[in-house]
Design a protein around this motif. Structure first.
Motif, PDB file in Angstrom:
ATOM      1  N   ASP A 190       0.829  -1.200   0.000  1.00  0.00           N
ATOM      2  CA  ASP A 190       0.000   0.000   0.000  1.00  0.00           C
ATOM      3  C   ASP A 190       0.869   1.259   0.000  1.00  0.00           C
ATOM      4  OD1 ASP A 190      -2.626   1.066  -0.031  1.00  0.00           O
ATOM      5  OD2 ASP A 190      -2.469   1.547   2.099  1.00  0.00           O
ATOM      6  N   LEU A 191       1.897   1.264   0.841  1.00  0.00           N
ATOM      7  CA  LEU A 191       2.808   2.411   0.885  1.00  0.00           C
ATOM      8  C   LEU A 191       3.550   2.559  -0.439  1.00  0.00           C
ATOM      9  CD1 LEU A 191       4.282   1.958   4.473  1.00  0.00           C
ATOM     10  CD2 LEU A 191       2.598   3.663   3.750  1.00  0.00           C
ATOM     11  N   ALA A 192       3.970   1.444  -1.014  1.00  0.00           N
ATOM     12  CA  ALA A 192       4.663   1.501  -2.302  1.00  0.00           C
ATOM     13  C   ALA A 192       3.741   2.057  -3.385  1.00  0.00           C
ATOM     14  CB  ALA A 192       5.159   0.109  -2.692  1.00  0.00           C
ATOM     15  N   ALA A 193       2.459   1.671  -3.328  1.00  0.00           N
ATOM     16  CA  ALA A 193       1.500   2.161  -4.321  1.00  0.00           C
ATOM     17  C   ALA A 193       1.304   3.671  -4.220  1.00  0.00           C
ATOM     18  CB  ALA A 193       0.166   1.445  -4.149  1.00  0.00           C
ATOM     19  N   GLU A 194       1.499   4.210  -3.021  1.00  0.00           N
ATOM     20  CA  GLU A 194       1.403   5.661  -2.841  1.00  0.00           C
ATOM     21  C   GLU A 194       2.655   6.385  -3.315  1.00  0.00           C
ATOM     22  OE1 GLU A 194       0.545   6.692   1.172  1.00  0.00           O
ATOM     23  OE2 GLU A 194      -1.257   5.455   1.284  1.00  0.00           O
ATOM     24  N   GLY A 195       3.697   5.638  -3.706  1.00  0.00           N
ATOM     25  CA  GLY A 195       4.945   6.262  -4.124  1.00  0.00           C
ATOM     26  C   GLY A 195       5.766   6.780  -2.966  1.00  0.00           C
ATOM     27  N   ARG A 196       5.698   6.078  -1.840  1.00  0.00           N
ATOM     28  CA  ARG A 196       6.340   6.563  -0.627  1.00  0.00           C
ATOM     29  C   ARG A 196       7.851   6.326  -0.583  1.00  0.00           C
ATOM     30  NH1 ARG A 196       2.380   6.873   3.584  1.00  0.00           N
ATOM     31  NH2 ARG A 196       4.060   7.173   5.087  1.00  0.00           N
ATOM     32  N   PHE A 197       8.398   5.546  -1.505  1.00  0.00           N
ATOM     33  CA  PHE A 197       9.804   5.166  -1.411  1.00  0.00           C
ATOM     34  C   PHE A 197      10.598   5.739  -2.583  1.00  0.00           C
ATOM     35  CE2 PHE A 197       7.265   1.518   0.300  1.00  0.00           C
ATOM     36  CZ  PHE A 197       7.425   1.867   1.629  1.00  0.00           C
ATOM     37  N   ASP A 198      11.815   6.171  -2.256  1.00  0.00           N
ATOM     38  CA  ASP A 198      12.752   6.662  -3.280  1.00  0.00           C
ATOM     39  C   ASP A 198      12.172   7.802  -4.107  1.00  0.00           C
ATOM     40  OD1 ASP A 198      14.576   4.631  -2.520  1.00  0.00           O
ATOM     41  OD2 ASP A 198      13.535   3.192  -3.814  1.00  0.00           O
TER      42      ASP A 198
ATOM     43  N   GLY B   1       9.327   8.237  -5.356  1.00  0.00           N
ATOM     44  CA  GLY B   1       8.537   7.791  -6.496  1.00  0.00           C
ATOM     45  C   GLY B   1       7.150   8.406  -6.542  1.00  0.00           C
ATOM     46  N   ALA B   2       6.541   8.324  -7.694  1.00  0.00           N
ATOM     47  CA  ALA B   2       5.163   8.767  -7.882  1.00  0.00           C
ATOM     48  C   ALA B   2       4.226   7.607  -7.554  1.00  0.00           C
ATOM     49  CB  ALA B   2       4.948   9.213  -9.328  1.00  0.00           C
ATOM     50  N   PRO B   3       2.960   7.895  -7.228  1.00  0.00           N
ATOM     51  CA  PRO B   3       1.993   6.820  -6.985  1.00  0.00           C
ATOM     52  C   PRO B   3       1.944   5.850  -8.166  1.00  0.00           C
ATOM     53  CG  PRO B   3       1.069   8.921  -6.337  1.00  0.00           C
ATOM     54  CD  PRO B   3       2.365   9.230  -7.026  1.00  0.00           C
ATOM     55  N   LEU B   4       1.790   4.558  -7.859  1.00  0.00           N
ATOM     56  CA  LEU B   4       1.747   3.534  -8.893  1.00  0.00           C
ATOM     57  C   LEU B   4       0.332   3.382  -9.435  1.00  0.00           C
ATOM     58  CD1 LEU B   4       3.899   0.756  -7.168  1.00  0.00           C
ATOM     59  CD2 LEU B   4       4.665   2.578  -8.712  1.00  0.00           C
ATOM     60  N   ALA B   5       0.237   3.182 -10.721  1.00  0.00           N
ATOM     61  CA  ALA B   5      -1.067   2.951 -11.347  1.00  0.00           C
ATOM     62  C   ALA B   5      -1.354   1.459 -11.316  1.00  0.00           C
ATOM     63  CB  ALA B   5      -1.071   3.482 -12.776  1.00  0.00           C
ATOM     64  N   LEU B   6      -2.003   1.007 -10.265  1.00  0.00           N
ATOM     65  CA  LEU B   6      -2.294  -0.416 -10.105  1.00  0.00           C
ATOM     66  C   LEU B   6      -3.561  -0.789 -10.855  1.00  0.00           C
ATOM     67  CD1 LEU B   6      -1.611  -0.953  -6.297  1.00  0.00           C
ATOM     68  CD2 LEU B   6      -0.036  -1.287  -8.208  1.00  0.00           C
ATOM     69  N   GLY B   7      -3.556  -1.968 -11.449  1.00  0.00           N
ATOM     70  CA  GLY B   7      -4.768  -2.497 -12.054  1.00  0.00           C
ATOM     71  C   GLY B   7      -5.666  -3.129 -11.012  1.00  0.00           C
ATOM     72  N   ALA B   8      -6.834  -3.543 -11.448  1.00  0.00           N
ATOM     73  CA  ALA B   8      -7.828  -4.076 -10.511  1.00  0.00           C
ATOM     74  C   ALA B   8      -7.319  -5.319  -9.785  1.00  0.00           C
ATOM     75  CB  ALA B   8      -9.131  -4.380 -11.242  1.00  0.00           C
ATOM     76  N   ASP B   9      -6.626  -6.206 -10.487  1.00  0.00           N
ATOM     77  CA  ASP B   9      -6.137  -7.432  -9.854  1.00  0.00           C
ATOM     78  C   ASP B   9      -5.094  -7.123  -8.778  1.00  0.00           C
ATOM     79  OD1 ASP B   9      -7.806  -8.974 -11.389  1.00  0.00           O
ATOM     80  OD2 ASP B   9      -6.256  -9.570 -12.833  1.00  0.00           O
ATOM     81  N   ALA B  10      -4.202  -6.178  -9.060  1.00  0.00           N
ATOM     82  CA  ALA B  10      -3.180  -5.805  -8.081  1.00  0.00           C
ATOM     83  C   ALA B  10      -3.806  -5.149  -6.862  1.00  0.00           C
ATOM     84  CB  ALA B  10      -2.160  -4.866  -8.721  1.00  0.00           C
ATOM     85  N   VAL B  11      -4.838  -4.341  -7.076  1.00  0.00           N
ATOM     86  CA  VAL B  11      -5.541  -3.708  -5.958  1.00  0.00           C
ATOM     87  C   VAL B  11      -6.218  -4.768  -5.098  1.00  0.00           C
ATOM     88  CG1 VAL B  11      -7.486  -2.216  -5.331  1.00  0.00           C
ATOM     89  CG2 VAL B  11      -5.867  -1.469  -7.077  1.00  0.00           C
ATOM     90  N   ARG B  12      -6.854  -5.742  -5.736  1.00  0.00           N
ATOM     91  CA  ARG B  12      -7.529  -6.800  -4.977  1.00  0.00           C
ATOM     92  C   ARG B  12      -6.534  -7.606  -4.153  1.00  0.00           C
ATOM     93  NH1 ARG B  12     -10.358  -7.423  -9.986  1.00  0.00           N
ATOM     94  NH2 ARG B  12     -12.501  -6.645  -9.840  1.00  0.00           N
ATOM     95  N   ARG B  13      -5.373  -7.917  -4.730  1.00  0.00           N
ATOM     96  CA  ARG B  13      -4.370  -8.675  -3.981  1.00  0.00           C
ATOM     97  C   ARG B  13      -3.862  -7.871  -2.793  1.00  0.00           C
ATOM     98  NH1 ARG B  13       0.997 -10.318  -7.097  1.00  0.00           N
ATOM     99  NH2 ARG B  13       1.207  -8.055  -7.023  1.00  0.00           N
ATOM    100  N   LEU B  14      -3.570  -6.594  -3.018  1.00  0.00           N
ATOM    101  CA  LEU B  14      -3.116  -5.728  -1.928  1.00  0.00           C
ATOM    102  C   LEU B  14      -4.143  -5.708  -0.806  1.00  0.00           C
ATOM    103  CD1 LEU B  14      -1.725  -2.108  -2.468  1.00  0.00           C
ATOM    104  CD2 LEU B  14      -3.329  -2.628  -0.644  1.00  0.00           C
ATOM    105  N   GLN B  15      -5.391  -5.512  -1.169  1.00  0.00           N
ATOM    106  CA  GLN B  15      -6.444  -5.401  -0.162  1.00  0.00           C
ATOM    107  C   GLN B  15      -6.724  -6.738   0.517  1.00  0.00           C
ATOM    108  OE1 GLN B  15      -9.679  -3.526  -2.306  1.00  0.00           O
ATOM    109  NE2 GLN B  15      -8.821  -1.489  -1.994  1.00  0.00           N
ATOM    110  N   ALA B  16      -6.580  -7.836  -0.232  1.00  0.00           N
ATOM    111  CA  ALA B  16      -6.763  -9.161   0.372  1.00  0.00           C
ATOM    112  C   ALA B  16      -5.710  -9.410   1.437  1.00  0.00           C
ATOM    113  CB  ALA B  16      -6.697 -10.243  -0.702  1.00  0.00           C
ATOM    114  N   MET B  17      -4.524  -8.842   1.250  1.00  0.00           N
ATOM    115  CA  MET B  17      -3.468  -8.983   2.242  1.00  0.00           C
ATOM    116  C   MET B  17      -3.668  -8.008   3.398  1.00  0.00           C
ATOM    117  SD  MET B  17      -0.222  -9.419  -0.379  1.00  0.00           S
ATOM    118  CE  MET B  17       1.032  -9.439   0.904  1.00  0.00           C
TER     119      MET B  17
END
Length: 310
Positions: free
Chosen positions: A169-177, A179-195
């Protein structure tokens, strides 16, 4: 409208879990402990005894109740352990270095009432207390069952579960190095949220089934129910963030959009997300059909998760 019988059952389990948590968070040291620092214990109580529906403990209790357990099994002990893990995660998520929230359940967060260092230690202590509680002989007479619960909880809460999901979740926000927020697809969002969100909800249902000693196929059915419920819970939460207000929800809203965070709501829109939420509830309810009237409480839980307002 929610069934009043369900609301009463939810409140009764929440009250019983609250009583258990108050007992384990007393000032007096337990056997094997040396001293409980008063400030740390107070911060832990602030984190844990601030109200809430106690959904995860409720799922442990009601899943065990679906199948029945012996008098020597203590679902409330396992439920309290799980709630300690959940509350630890909220304390750490609220920190300025993480989600930076000032409100939780309509009250100031632990680091606002105390300080950041105390909040970190309170979360650490709640996490370790959880495994103390889960390993207690009273939870189940069979040490193999307790070991399985401890291991499953560790995996749901840790690297490949909730904590790993928070990292994604933090990586998706672009919190490291930088970076800019990541453009996640629906499957990646579901996996993140499932975790991040779903793993503990799934574990709650697995724990109840393990406490009841059901066969593997029955446990798998309840684990799948928990997975679906976790997805529904997060989707409902994202809808609240997108359409609710802080006074109603009890915490800051519109934070996902401000952080540039991709959610299913942002990807497919509010109305499509509401349709997807209904489909998840329908699937969860269908999994419980074989249990007849005994499954009605868990069916009502799925409807409750979708309809909640905070």
């Amino acid at each position: 409208m929610q069934d009043p019988g369900f609301e009463q059952r939810l409140a009764a389990v929440a009250a019983a879990v609250e009583e258990r948590l108050q007992a384990v968070l007393a000032d007096e040291a337990r056997a094997g402990e040396m001293l409980r620092p008063p400030r740390l214990t107070a911060a832990m109580r602030h984190a844990v005894l601030a109200g809430g529906k106690r959904l995860r403990p409720f799922l442990v209790v009601e899943t065990a109740r679906l199948f029945g357990t012996g008098a020597d099994v203590d679902p409330l002990g396992a439920a309290a352990a799980l709630e300690c893990v959940h509350c630890y995660s909220l304390v750490h998520d609220d920190l300025p270095s993480m989600d930076d929230d000032d409100l939780r359940r309509g009250q100031p967060t632990v680091h606002k009432v105390y300080d950041e260092a105390t909040a970190i230690l309170a979360g650490d202590a709640l996490l370790t207390l959880a495994f103390d509680l889960m390993a207690d002989d009273a939870v189940h007479p069979d040490p193999a069952v307790r070991l399985a619960l401890v291991r499953a909880l560790a995996r749901a809460a840790g690297l490949g579960g909730m904590v790993g999901g928070q990292m994604l979740d933090l990586a998706a926000e672009g919190r490291f190095d930088g970076g800019a927020p990541l453009a996640l697809g629906a499957d990646a969002v579901r996996r993140l949220q499932a975790m991040k969100t779903g793993a503990l909800i799934r574990f709650a249902c697995e724990a109840g089934a393990r406490l009841a000693g059901v066969a593997d196929d029955e446990r798998a059915r309840l684990v799948r129910y928990g997975e679906i419920l976790g997805l529904a819970f997060q989707l409902a939460d994202d809808l609240l963030d997108a359409t609710g207000d802080a006074a109603t929800v009890g915490k800051a809203t519109a934070k996902d959009a401000a952080a540039g965070k991709g959610t299913l709501v942002s990807l497919i829109g509010v109305e499509a997300a509401r349709g997807a939420l209904k489909d998840l509830v329908d699937e969860a309810v269908g999994l419980l059909d074989p249990y007849g009237p005994a499954g009605e409480t868990l069916k009502a839980t799925a409807a409750f998760v979708a309809a909640r307002r905070r």
